[in-house]
Design a protein around this motif. Structure first.
Motif, PDB file in Angstrom:
ATOM      1  N   MET A   1       0.831  -1.204   0.000  1.00 16.05           N
ATOM      2  CA  MET A   1       0.000   0.000   0.000  1.00 16.05           C
ATOM      3  C   MET A   1       0.866   1.255   0.000  1.00 16.05           C
ATOM      4  SD  MET A   1      -2.999  -0.954   2.733  1.00 16.05           S
ATOM      5  CE  MET A   1      -3.993  -2.432   2.555  1.00 16.05           C
ATOM      6  N   SER A   2       1.966   1.206   0.744  1.00 16.64           N
ATOM      7  CA  SER A   2       2.852   2.362   0.847  1.00 16.64           C
ATOM      8  C   SER A   2       3.584   2.633  -0.459  1.00 16.64           C
ATOM      9  CB  SER A   2       3.857   2.155   1.985  1.00 16.64           C
ATOM     10  OG  SER A   2       3.197   2.011   3.225  1.00 16.64           O
TER      11      SER A   2
ATOM     12  N   VAL B   1       0.072   2.302 -14.260  1.00 12.09           N
ATOM     13  CA  VAL B   1       0.145   0.860 -14.520  1.00 12.09           C
ATOM     14  C   VAL B   1       0.806   0.140 -13.341  1.00 12.09           C
ATOM     15  CG1 VAL B   1       1.165  -0.918 -15.996  1.00 12.09           C
ATOM     16  CG2 VAL B   1       0.163   1.134 -17.020  1.00 12.09           C
ATOM     17  N   GLY B   2       1.909   0.727 -12.842  1.00 14.77           N
ATOM     18  CA  GLY B   2       2.584   0.132 -11.690  1.00 14.77           C
ATOM     19  C   GLY B   2       1.681   0.073 -10.478  1.00 14.77           C
TER      20      GLY B   2
ATOM     21  N   SER C   1      -1.628  -3.136  -6.784  1.00 14.52           N
ATOM     22  CA  SER C   1      -2.952  -3.372  -6.200  1.00 14.52           C
ATOM     23  C   SER C   1      -3.337  -4.843  -6.275  1.00 14.52           C
ATOM     24  CB  SER C   1      -3.999  -2.519  -6.922  1.00 14.52           C
ATOM     25  OG  SER C   1      -3.716  -1.139  -6.798  1.00 14.52           O
ATOM     26  N   ILE C   2      -2.953  -5.497  -7.376  1.00 18.22           N
ATOM     27  CA  ILE C   2      -3.220  -6.936  -7.500  1.00 18.22           C
ATOM     28  C   ILE C   2      -2.448  -7.703  -6.426  1.00 18.22           C
ATOM     29  CG2 ILE C   2      -2.940  -8.950  -8.998  1.00 18.22           C
ATOM     30  CD1 ILE C   2      -3.315  -7.055 -11.391  1.00 18.22           C
ATOM     31  N   GLY C   3      -1.197  -7.282  -6.161  1.00 18.41           N
ATOM     32  CA  GLY C   3      -0.413  -7.910  -5.099  1.00 18.41           C
ATOM     33  C   GLY C   3      -1.059  -7.734  -3.737  1.00 18.41           C
TER      34      GLY C   3
ATOM     35  N   LEU D   1      -4.158  -9.896   0.958  1.00 17.89           N
ATOM     36  CA  LEU D   1      -5.319  -9.747   1.836  1.00 17.89           C
ATOM     37  C   LEU D   1      -6.464 -10.684   1.473  1.00 17.89           C
ATOM     38  CD1 LEU D   1      -5.481  -5.852   2.218  1.00 17.89           C
ATOM     39  CD2 LEU D   1      -4.506  -7.521   3.783  1.00 17.89           C
ATOM     40  N   LEU D   2      -6.222 -11.595   0.551  1.00 17.70           N
ATOM     41  CA  LEU D   2      -7.280 -12.492   0.097  1.00 17.70           C
ATOM     42  C   LEU D   2      -7.936 -13.273   1.242  1.00 17.70           C
ATOM     43  CD1 LEU D   2      -8.641 -13.125  -2.559  1.00 17.70           C
ATOM     44  CD2 LEU D   2      -7.079 -15.061  -2.853  1.00 17.70           C
TER      45      LEU D   2
END
Length: 469
Positions: A216-217, A357-358, A363-365, A370-371
């Motif tokens: 997030m950071s 894009v990065g 965000s996917i990571g 957090l899944l």
């Protein structure tokens, strides 16, 4: 007279929430003023470098609190150390106000940010321990952070004198120090509540939280680098009315955090990150700057609540609460510091598209990390009819077993339930049970004696330990 004095005692959680808000306000003012003075003393091109170094100082300050607390074994020595830290922080802020030479400016800015971080570490620890088990942590923290945002907007846009600006810092530091020194120590339990049944689960939770905040950071650092540069060059004012979206994000995230014991906060935060990634496409265009910045600030509100509340919850259950209470801030500061300058170079070279894009890829990571939390929130909604009733039965059974272990009377058990499940003061408990305040005081004293504790926080900790066993 004695009765009046008892009624005048404020709620410890209320005072702790006010102290947290003042601490956050102090940090924001000092950080903003350092950046503003840097543009004057060193030039606008140096602002991002100084901002990066300041983040490192803040993270080091939070770390220093846990180290100093370990070194100071007695409560008297800890209070003496905090008095020294507070005095040095005020002195550093005073020097920062008049510093015109680069060396003096850098030294005073370093000291001010480092010492403010140390005070923040103390306040975060007190907040984590005082709010352990509370159902209102998210709302208190969200409102406590949103109010300083609004106040900062007023100070920096309606009050131009730097002296008045710094008076806010002096008053905030003084009031925060007054609280952390004068607060009765029985409000803050010395020993944490150990609720992790095994080290494996403890480590897994800690790693997941740290990894989520790091990712997030990275997103926050990308956006921060561009906005800080724009503000330093006077292209845009990041402290204008658009910053109030930050306060809105904090309040919304705070309320969501308290729903179903944090179940929906990770999911809401991931959604905010995905939406905020779009803002990178707008930052280079003046027309779209407001929309992009508003999205960024909304995400920042969710991101800050996540890294604050999740670690405040985790700290009392950990083996080193004085460190873990502020770990979200530590990870945030160091990660954003490592991101700002590279992100700005990428932005200068290829524009906002690469950063957008990065941000989406990161965000996917975050979603993957957090899944498990998100899956728990989704499955919880499917079981909304049967689980609450079952939990209520189990809760009542545990309460009854605890009351039997402590040999409580039926009336004492009713008082116990309100002590554990509400934030009501003695008068509110008396009103709900239709008995006198003095009778409630007698029941509370009897409960404390039978449970072998002296405070409400200690009673909660005792009960939580009993339910884990």
């Amino acid at each position: 007279m004695a009765e009046k004095r008892v009624r005048a005692n404020p709620s410890p959680r209320l005072l702790c929430g006010i102290c947290f808000a003042l601490c956050f306000f102090t940090f924001m003012l000092i950080e903003a003023y350092v950046n503003e003075r840097c543009a004057v003393v060193l030039g606008s091109s140096s602002v991002n470098s100084v901002y990066t170094f300041g983040l490192v100082c803040t993270g080091a300050g939070f770390l220093s609190f846990s180290l100093l607390r370990k070194a100071c074994k007695t409560e008297r020595s800890r209070k003496a150390a905090l008095i020294v830290v507070g005095a040095l922080c005020l002195a550093a802020a005073a020097v920062l106000l008049i510093a015109d030479q680069p060396a003096v400016f850098l030294a005073s800015a370093t000291a001010a940010l480092l010492l403010t971080g140390h005070i923040g570490g103390c306040v975060y620890y007190d907040t984590a321990m005082c709010f352990a088990g509370s159902r209102y942590t998210g709302r208190v923290i969200g409102a406590g952070m949103a109010a300083p945002i609004v106040l900062q907007f007023v100070v920096q846009n309606l009050i131009s004198q730097s002296v008045v600006f710094m008076v806010g810092i002096f008053l905030s530091v003084a009031l925060v120090m007054l609280f952390v020194i004068r607060v009765p120590r029985n409000w803050i339990p010395e020993k944490p509540v150990q609720s992790f049944s095994d080290d494996r689960k403890y480590r897994k939770t800690a790693i997941a939280l740290v990894a989520a905040v790091v990712l997030m950071s990275l997103v926050a650092g990308m956006i921060d680098s561009v906005l800080t540069a724009f503000n330093a060059e006077r292209s845009y004012n990041i402290y204008s009315g658009v910053r109030l979206f930050y306060a809105l994000g904090l309040v919304l995230a705070g309320f969501i955090a308290d729903v179903k014991e944090r179940k929906y906060l990770p999911l809401a935060t991931v959604c905010a990150i995905l939406v905020s990634s779009v803002c990178m496409f707008f930052l280079s265009e003046e027309v779209g700057y407001f929309a992009g910045t508003a999205l960024m600030y909304l995400y920042s509100g969710f991101y800050v609540i996540f890294l604050t509340v999740m670690f405040l919850d985790f700290a009392p259950k950990s083996k080193c609460p004085e460190l873990w209470a502020g770990m979200g801030r530590i990870v945030r500061s160091l990660t954003v510091a490592a991101t700002i300058l590279p992100a700005l170079s990428i932005y200068d070279a290829v524009g906002s598209t690469a950063l957008a894009v990065g941000s989406c890829l990161i965000s996917i990571g975050i979603l993957l990390v957090l899944l498990p939390y998100i899956a728990r929130a989704v499955t919880a909604s499917e079981q909304i009819e049967e689980i609450p009733a079952q939990q209520e039965i189990l809760s009542q059974e545990r309460l009854q077993l605890y009351a039997e272990r402590c040999s409580l009377t039926p009336r004492e058990t009713e008082v116990l339930e309100r002590l554990l499940t509400t934030d009501d003061d003695l008068q509110e408990i008396a009103d709900s049970l239709f008995i006198s305040r003095r009778m409630v005081q007698r029941h509370v004293s009897s409960i404390y004696e039978k449970a072998e504790t002296k405070t409400r926080v200690g009673l909660l900790r005792n009960y939580m330990s009993f339910t884990v066993d």
